[in-house]
Write a protein that holds these residues in place. Structure first.
Motif, mmCIF file in Angstrom:
data_model
loop_
_atom_site.group_PDB
_atom_site.id
_atom_site.type_symbol
_atom_site.label_atom_id
_atom_site.label_comp_id
_atom_site.label_asym_id
_atom_site.label_seq_id
_atom_site.Cartn_x
_atom_site.Cartn_y
_atom_site.Cartn_z
ATOM 1 N N ILE A 162 79.268 20.024 53.639
ATOM 2 C CA ILE A 162 80.678 20.398 53.831
ATOM 3 C C ILE A 162 81.123 19.813 55.165
ATOM 4 C CG2 ILE A 162 82.284 22.294 54.246
ATOM 5 C CD1 ILE A 162 80.573 24.012 52.374
ATOM 6 N N VAL A 163 82.220 19.069 55.141
ATOM 7 C CA VAL A 163 82.775 18.466 56.354
ATOM 8 C C VAL A 163 84.187 19.005 56.555
ATOM 9 C CG1 VAL A 163 83.414 16.340 57.545
ATOM 10 C CG2 VAL A 163 81.428 16.372 56.019
ATOM 11 N N ILE A 164 84.415 19.670 57.673
ATOM 12 C CA ILE A 164 85.738 20.198 57.999
ATOM 13 C C ILE A 164 86.286 19.400 59.173
ATOM 14 C CG2 ILE A 164 87.045 22.223 58.736
ATOM 15 C CD1 ILE A 164 84.844 23.954 57.476
ATOM 16 N N VAL A 165 87.394 18.710 58.950
ATOM 17 C CA VAL A 165 88.038 17.903 59.980
ATOM 18 C C VAL A 165 89.249 18.673 60.498
ATOM 19 C CG1 VAL A 165 89.203 15.737 60.524
ATOM 20 C CG2 VAL A 165 87.276 15.754 58.914
ATOM 21 N N THR A 200 81.620 20.608 61.480
ATOM 22 C CA THR A 200 83.038 20.705 61.822
ATOM 23 C C THR A 200 83.320 19.688 62.913
ATOM 24 O OG1 THR A 200 83.128 23.063 61.272
ATOM 25 C CG2 THR A 200 84.876 22.190 62.668
ATOM 26 N N ILE A 201 84.297 18.828 62.670
ATOM 27 C CA ILE A 201 84.666 17.784 63.623
ATOM 28 C C ILE A 201 86.094 18.042 64.077
ATOM 29 C CG2 ILE A 201 84.898 15.303 63.999
ATOM 30 C CD1 ILE A 201 83.063 14.931 61.509
ATOM 31 N N SER A 202 86.264 18.403 65.331
ATOM 32 C CA SER A 202 87.596 18.638 65.885
ATOM 33 C C SER A 202 87.982 17.469 66.772
ATOM 34 C CB SER A 202 87.618 19.939 66.700
ATOM 35 O OG SER A 202 88.874 20.084 67.333
ATOM 36 N N LEU A 203 89.045 16.779 66.399
ATOM 37 C CA LEU A 203 89.494 15.577 67.102
ATOM 38 C C LEU A 203 90.571 15.942 68.110
ATOM 39 C CD1 LEU A 203 89.534 13.575 63.806
ATOM 40 C CD2 LEU A 203 87.998 13.091 65.718
ATOM 41 N N SER A 204 90.224 15.827 69.398
ATOM 42 C CA SER A 204 91.045 16.380 70.475
ATOM 43 C C SER A 204 92.098 15.437 71.026
ATOM 44 C CB SER A 204 90.138 16.828 71.635
ATOM 45 O OG SER A 204 89.087 17.635 71.198
ATOM 46 N N GLY A 261 77.297 10.091 50.146
ATOM 47 C CA GLY A 261 77.997 10.012 48.866
ATOM 48 C C GLY A 261 79.105 11.037 48.807
ATOM 49 N N LEU A 262 80.347 10.586 48.694
ATOM 50 C CA LEU A 262 81.460 11.535 48.665
ATOM 51 C C LEU A 262 81.387 12.466 47.469
ATOM 52 C CD1 LEU A 262 84.522 9.417 49.877
ATOM 53 C CD2 LEU A 262 83.244 11.167 51.129
ATOM 54 N N LYS A 263 80.697 12.048 46.401
ATOM 55 C CA LYS A 263 80.536 12.932 45.241
ATOM 56 C C LYS A 263 79.679 14.140 45.591
ATOM 57 C CE LYS A 263 76.517 10.481 43.278
ATOM 58 N NZ LYS A 263 76.365 9.545 44.425
ATOM 59 N N ASN A 264 78.943 14.056 46.691
ATOM 60 C CA ASN A 264 78.060 15.155 47.120
ATOM 61 C C ASN A 264 78.651 15.959 48.279
ATOM 62 O OD1 ASN A 264 75.932 14.223 45.361
ATOM 63 N ND2 ASN A 264 75.554 12.590 46.845
ATOM 64 N N VAL A 265 79.907 15.694 48.611
ATOM 65 C CA VAL A 265 80.511 16.276 49.813
ATOM 66 C C VAL A 265 81.796 17.005 49.461
ATOM 67 C CG1 VAL A 265 81.522 15.729 52.075
ATOM 68 C CG2 VAL A 265 79.539 14.441 51.250
ATOM 69 N N TRP A 266 82.038 18.144 50.116
ATOM 70 C CA TRP A 266 83.350 18.785 50.105
ATOM 71 C C TRP A 266 83.991 18.537 51.465
ATOM 72 C CZ3 TRP A 266 81.915 24.358 48.070
ATOM 73 C CH2 TRP A 266 81.493 24.267 46.736
ATOM 74 N N LEU A 267 85.233 18.097 51.449
ATOM 75 C CA LEU A 267 85.972 17.807 52.674
ATOM 76 C C LEU A 267 87.179 18.726 52.790
ATOM 77 C CD1 LEU A 267 86.106 13.908 52.385
ATOM 78 C CD2 LEU A 267 84.812 15.150 54.109
ATOM 79 N N ALA A 268 87.521 19.086 54.014
ATOM 80 C CA ALA A 268 88.762 19.807 54.279
ATOM 81 C C ALA A 268 89.417 19.215 55.521
ATOM 82 C CB ALA A 268 88.503 21.299 54.485
ATOM 83 N N LEU A 269 90.732 19.232 55.541
ATOM 84 C CA LEU A 269 91.522 18.736 56.670
ATOM 85 C C LEU A 269 92.526 19.792 57.075
ATOM 86 C CD1 LEU A 269 92.543 16.281 58.487
ATOM 87 C CD2 LEU A 269 94.207 15.888 56.651
#
Length: 568
Positions: free
Chosen positions: A39-42, A286-290, A329-337
């Motif tokens: 899970i990647v939360i941007v 979790t990646i927070s872009l400052s 692989g994006l098929k193996n990932v959940w993304l949120a923005l």
């Protein structure tokens, strides 16, 4: 059964199996067995929700368009509280709760039990130290160093976070097998959304630009972090930002597009070296872009600099997602923005269009209030009844000063609340009599509402959406304070330029919310939603408990039918 019918039945069964096999269905997630792998939360710091619409025609590749064209994109996402700042915003995204649930109401506050000379940041923790900070930024003789120099040694932790996050629940559900990390230029933006049990949170040492963490997580940085810090990547970022050789990396490079690509490269190194998505359970980063926030305060949302920043980030996200597709692989990932808050337009620019926008000098307002308090409670003295460095929406009272004057909390807060409105109104510019009749009068600052801490603590608030937002903003750290709301498009500032955020008005609460991944039905959704729904939705899809104070709802309208059925 006759032979022809038997053959027909067999043929039908085979066709059904083939359709089932090749159909793009969503299998119920099992974080325990690594579905999804990651899970990647941007989170973009200070990124208003309307930016995705404003600049959409200029987006290229699969940066923002991965969400807007291929994902589930909510265009009407608004925070449901009034303290729209970085620390509470990041805590809200991670916990699915507001300040009254997670305990973080602002970036920093006064806590005289810990330090009587400066505010305590939301994640500052003197019980820990920063890890492997470069020797050139630490005083050679620590016992004789100035207090300001010791800030490089004070560590950070989630000590003030009173609720679990999505990452915490993944760790609990997998008995610690899930690996959870936070990355940002800012300590609070990496720590708060990742949670109490994260394997690590990384942020910048502001002078050198090297990534660091605190002893809350580890005694020494991993070798891969040392290798990243020792590489030429910082120098290349500084060169791109036209700040070669700077010893103020955060200030000089952090406000430029180069900071986003630098941070995303670190996130790639983390995913690769910590083997995220390869552990047999679901991991999270979790990646927070400052950079957008640092630049946005200086130039505002309508500036050429903001336009350049957004398009640069679109390019960098495209590169990052392309890399992620090749490795995990994006098929193996959940993304949120999403984003931690929006921002107000620069007051002088809005005022030119006729908006009643103005910057209010709260230092002068505080001085005027303090004079009146002395006249009432200690005539002839110059007692400091207010704590220095006012930071709306909160005005902190000097509890000790009032107690020495034998003034109770209710009397003190009621007095300050009344004086705030009076002092702000008195600061309005006086129109010149020689102005022509058709000339517009300058905007007048005005307080929309003021609430005391006791009113918030006892829920003595309007029974309305407004009152609910105020209630969601409350957390108690032992101070006496009042919460002051200026009129819309009026901000705290000197009038010298720039802008800020902190209010209950829509431009500060409006942020993007978008998802990409197997469970989500692509499309644009116009329902009113909130960032608290992010953690609730992911937790439900993953089959784990929602974070401990979560108040969000599962966004079933954006889920494929098979995914919706799986969570019922």
């Amino acid at each position: 059964m006759s032979m022809p019918r038997r053959r027909s039945y067999a043929l039908f069964s085979c066709l059904a199996l083939l359709i089932l096999f090749f159909s793009p269905t969503f299998l119920p997630a099992q974080v325990y067995s690594g579905n999804p792998k990651l899970i990647v939360i941007v989170v973009i710091d200070q990124f208003r929700g309307d930016y995705l619409n404003r600049f959409h025609s200029e987006f290229k590749g699969r940066g923002f368009r991965l969400f807007t064209d291929e994902g589930a994109w909510f265009t009407n996402c608004y925070y449901d509280y009034a303290n729209t700042k970085t620390a509470p915003g990041h805590a809200t995204i991670g916990t699915g709760a507001y300040s009254d649930g997670h305990g973080i109401e602002t970036n920093e506050w006064w806590d005289t039990s810990r330090d009587a000379h400066h505010k305590i940041s939301s994640v500052e923790d003197e019980r820990y130290q920063l890890v492997d900070v470069p020797s050139n930024v630490i005083p050679a003789n620590l016992p004789n160093a100035q207090p300001s120099a010791l800030k490089y040694l004070i560590g950070s932790s989630p000590r003030n976070l009173r609720a679990t996050t999505l990452g915490d629940e993944l760790r609990l559900a997998t008995q610690g097998k899930a690996r959870v990390f936070g990355v940002s230029l800012k300590d609070r933006a990496s720590i708060l959304p990742s949670g109490q049990s994260a394997n690590a949170a990384y942020w910048l040492e502001p002078a050198s630009g090297q990534f660091t963490t605190s002893t809350y997580y580890m005694e020494h940085l991993p070798e891969w972090v040392h290798a990243f810090n020792a590489s030429d990547r910082r120098q290349r970022a500084a060169h791109e930002a036209l700040a070669d050789g700077t010893d103020q990396f955060f200030e000089q490079v952090g406000r430029m597009p180069a900071a986003n690509s630098y941070e995303l490269d670190f996130a790639q190194a983390l995913i690769q070296n910590e083997h995220l998505g390869q552990n047999g359970v679901t991991d999270e980063i979790t990646i927070s872009l400052s950079a957008n926030d640092i630049e946005g305060h200086a130039f505002g949302p309508d500036s050429p600099q903001e336009h350049r920043m957004v398009l640069g980030l679109d390019h960098d996200l495209d590169a990052f997602f392309t890399w992620l597709d090749k490795t995990v692989g994006l098929k193996n990932v959940w993304l949120a923005l999403s984003a931690d808050h929006g921002v107000a337009p620069v007051p002088s620019e809005a005022a030119q269009l006729g908006i009643s926008a103005v910057a209010v000098n709260m230092t002068e307002i505080d001085a005027a209030i303090n004079t009146k308090l002395n006249e009432r409670f200690s005539p002839g003295s110059e007692t400091q009844y207010l704590m220095p460095d006012p930071d709306l929406p909160y005005i902190t009272l000097n509890k000790q000063a009032f107690e020495q004057a034998k003034v109770d909390e209710k009397t003190a807060e009621d007095a300050v609340a009344a004086l705030v409105q009076e002092a702000v109104a008195a600061s309005a510019p006086q129109p010149k009599s020689e102005l022509p009749l058709q000339h517009r009068l300058p905007p007048a600052p005005r307080v929309q509402a003021v609430y005391t801490r006791l009113q918030l603590a006892h829920s003595e608030l309007p029974p309305s959406e407004w009152g609910r937002r105020i209630a969601h903003s409350y957390a108690d750290h032992g101070n006496w304070f009042v919460m002051a709301m200026l009129d819309a498009y009026q901000i705290q500032g000197s009038g010298a330029g720039g802008t800020t955020h902190y209010s209950p008005w829509s431009y500060d609460r409006h942020v993007p919310l978008a998802f990409y991944g197997a469970p989500f039905a692509p499309g644009e959704y116009r329902e009113r939603v909130a960032p608290v729904d992010l953690a609730a939705t992911f937790a439900s899809l993953a089959g784990v408990n929602q974070p401990s104070a979560s108040v969000g709802r599962v966004l079933t309208e954006a889920l494929k039918p098979t995914a919706t059925a799986a969570i019922k």
